[in-house]
Write an enzyme that holds these catalytic residues in place. Structure first.
Site, short mmCIF file in Angstrom:
data_model
loop_
_atom_site.label_atom_id
_atom_site.label_comp_id
_atom_site.label_asym_id
_atom_site.label_seq_id
_atom_site.Cartn_x
_atom_site.Cartn_y
_atom_site.Cartn_z
N ASP A 175 0.75 -1.19 -0.10
CA ASP A 175 -0.06 0.13 0.06
C ASP A 175 0.77 1.38 -0.04
O ASP A 175 0.69 2.24 -0.68
CB ASP A 175 -1.09 -0.09 1.10
N HIS A 203 -4.94 -3.16 6.49
CA HIS A 203 -4.83 -3.46 4.99
C HIS A 203 -6.18 -3.70 4.33
O HIS A 203 -6.53 -4.66 4.25
CB HIS A 203 -3.84 -4.38 4.80
N1 LIG Z 1 -0.95 -7.93 2.63
C1 LIG Z 1 -0.84 -7.59 1.34
O1 LIG Z 1 -0.37 -6.62 0.73
C2 LIG Z 1 -1.37 -8.73 0.23
C3 LIG Z 1 -1.18 -8.52 -1.16
C4 LIG Z 1 -1.68 -9.55 -1.73
C5 LIG Z 1 -2.30 -10.71 -1.58
N2 LIG Z 1 -2.19 -10.69 -0.14
C6 LIG Z 1 -2.95 -12.07 0.21
O2 LIG Z 1 -2.00 -13.11 0.43
C7 LIG Z 1 -2.44 -14.32 0.46
C8 LIG Z 1 -1.84 -15.35 -0.63
O3 LIG Z 1 -1.93 -14.55 -2.08
P1 LIG Z 1 -1.42 -15.51 -3.38
O4 LIG Z 1 -1.75 -14.95 -4.47
O5 LIG Z 1 -0.17 -15.95 -3.26
O6 LIG Z 1 -2.58 -16.69 -3.34
P2 LIG Z 1 -2.55 -18.12 -4.02
O7 LIG Z 1 -3.97 -18.54 -3.83
O8 LIG Z 1 -1.71 -18.16 -5.25
O9 LIG Z 1 -1.58 -19.02 -2.93
C9 LIG Z 1 -1.91 -19.24 -1.75
C10 LIG Z 1 -1.19 -20.66 -1.19
O10 LIG Z 1 -1.65 -20.94 0.27
C11 LIG Z 1 -1.75 -22.22 0.48
N3 LIG Z 1 -2.32 -22.45 1.63
C12 LIG Z 1 -3.85 -22.20 2.05
N4 LIG Z 1 -3.77 -22.55 3.47
C13 LIG Z 1 -2.74 -22.75 3.80
C14 LIG Z 1 -1.97 -23.17 5.04
N5 LIG Z 1 -2.94 -23.36 6.03
N6 LIG Z 1 -0.80 -23.36 5.23
C15 LIG Z 1 0.07 -23.02 4.06
N7 LIG Z 1 -0.50 -22.86 2.85
C16 LIG Z 1 -1.77 -22.62 2.81
C17 LIG Z 1 -2.60 -22.31 -0.93
O11 LIG Z 1 -2.73 -23.95 -0.99
C18 LIG Z 1 -1.89 -21.66 -1.99
O12 LIG Z 1 -0.86 -22.38 -2.50
C19 LIG Z 1 -4.00 -14.02 0.22
O13 LIG Z 1 -4.44 -14.21 1.38
C20 LIG Z 1 -3.91 -12.61 -0.35
O14 LIG Z 1 -5.25 -12.06 -0.04
C21 LIG Z 1 -1.91 -9.80 0.69
#
Ligand SMILES: NC(=O)c1ccc[n+]([C@@H]2O[C@H](COP(=O)([O-])OP(=O)(O)OC[C@H]3O[C@@H](n4cnc5c(N)ncnc54)[C@H](O)[C@@H]3O)[C@@H](O)[C@H]2O)c1
Length: 363
Positions: A175, A203
């Site tokens: 952000d 966030h």
């Molecule tokens: N804070 C930020 O600025 C920000 C920015 C972008 C995305 N995000 C968040 O980050 C997260 C991941 O995003 P992504 O695009 O990589 O998603 P993604 O779906 O591509 O990958 C997530 C992975 O996590 C795995 N997973 C699910 N539960 C799990 C657990 N209990 N233990 C270990 N692994 C687990 C899934 O199998 C998947 O492979 C999402 O929650 C998204 O909203 C945060």
């Protein structure tokens, strides 16, 4: 000339005596990790003389994909990557971790209430907090990325009493980067001339990107950008909704720029903050000088000596415009906290969110 075995073995000795840094990454088979892991392994983050071990946590569903990730890392021949461990048990994967980058979480499905997301993901972070408490390095630095990241970080730290609460961060650096980008584009300057940008609060779309204290070329932003209406109206909403705008264009949420911002967040803690500047991070708000509830993970201005630790910067100017908005994001976080009371040892969870605000990545 034939090389003797002793010469060969000598060449296999580590080129450095630096202790290997152990980095646990959850959600390691996901989109963000697909960018991040290769940056970590290349030495771009911790330096070219710092050996690292990657300890990769996946979910049951991503077990096979995780093996694929490990294969790609092996095939990349990174000399600093001394060890890769994969698994689905956090108690195994978080062993002795110096850093824990908690990315894995369930995405919010169609029609899912934010309250449901808080509960489902909250349980993941309660369990991972307990695992960190049991097996990670006592001074592990934790960056929670999985959403809703502020409240997940709060749950995580409450379940890890052995680890200082100060060590937990929720990622709001993406952000901050987005806010810097908007200011640079509007002022027609290069990105690195924009400094002192704070993201306050959650966030989510209630986050408060602060242009009052931000600087361009060392001057207050509102002296450089004359269009104050744009600052007050468009800038804030652009930053808050940037994630959603990106999804609309590309059909998936930001992964590469999120990985870059995780790198920035780590570097902010291991490299001294430039004099007079600060960075934003969602941190445990205890001891803040802004009157914000202390028992929350709240994005605040921070500075670091580069030793992994940080202090909250306490002397920013808060005018009525900022105060009103900071209050709103604080109220949202307090309501989220009530929803997850059962996960932080505070009785029964009760969800009455002020409104169903979106995460920046949602439409
Ligand atoms: N804070 C930020 O600025 C920000 C920015 C972008 C995305 N995000 C968040 O980050 C997260 C991941 O995003 P992504 O695009 O990589 O998603 P993604 O779906 O591509 O990958 C997530 C992975 O996590 C795995 N997973 C699910 N539960 C799990 C657990 N209990 N233990 C270990 N692994 C687990 C899934 O199998 C998947 O492979 C999402 O929650 C998204 O909203 C945060």
């Amino acid at each position: 000339m034939r090389l003797s075995l002793s010469k060969l073995l000598q060449s296999e000795r580590p080129k450095t005596w630096a202790k290997t840094v152990r980095i646990a990454v959850s959600g390691a088979a996901g989109s963000i990790s697909n960018h991040l892991l290769f940056k970590l392994a290349s030495g771009e983050v911790f330096g070219q003389d710092q050996p690292i071990a990657l300890q990769l946590l996946g979910s049951e569903r991503s077990r096979s994909a995780l093996e694929g990730v490990a294969m790609e890392l092996e095939d990349s021949l990174y000399p600093l990557l001394r060890e890769v461990t994969i698994g689905i048990d956090p108690y195994e994967i978080f062993q002795n971790a110096d850093w824990a980058l908690l990315i894995g979480a369930k995405p919010r499905g169609p029609g899912m209430e934010r309250a449901d997301l808080l509960d489902i993901n909250g349980q993941i972070f309660a369990e991972q907090g307990k695992a960190l408490n049991a097996v990670a390095s006592p001074n592990v630095k934790v960056i929670v990325v999985g959403n809703p990241c502020n409240t997940n970080a709060l749950i995580c730290l409450k379940n890890a009493p052995r680890i200082p609460s100060k060590n937990f961060h929720a990622l709001t650096r993406l952000d901050e980067n987005r806010a810097k980008c908007q200011l640079a584009l509007k002022a027609g300057v290069f990105y690195d001339n924009v400094s002192n940008v704070t993201i306050w609060g959650n966030h989510s779309t209630t986050q408060v990107p602060d242009f009052l204290n931000a600087k361009i070329h060392g001057l207050p932003v509102n002296e450089v950008i004359a269009d104050h209406k744009w600052l007050e109206e468009e800038f804030t909403s652009r930053v808050q909704k940037r994630g959603g705008a990106l999804i609309q264009k590309w059909g998936r949420s930001s992964a590469a720029s999120t990985a870059v911002s995780i790198v920035d967040a780590i570097k902010s803690l291991i490299i001294r903050t430039p004099e007079g500047d600060w960075f934003s991070s969602g941190v445990y708000a205890k001891g803040n000088l802004y009157g914000i509830s202390e028992d929350l993970v709240f994005s605040l201005p921070c500075r670091s000596k580069g030793d992994g630790d940080y202090e909250i910067v306490g002397d920013l100017v808060i005018d009525d415009y900022l105060r009103k908005r900071i209050k709103k994001t604080e109220e949202e976080l307090l309501a989220e906290k009530k929803c997850v009371a059962h996960l932080i040892g505070e009785g029964n969870g009760f969800c009455d969110l002020p409104e169903d605000t979106m995460l920046p990545g949602e439409q």
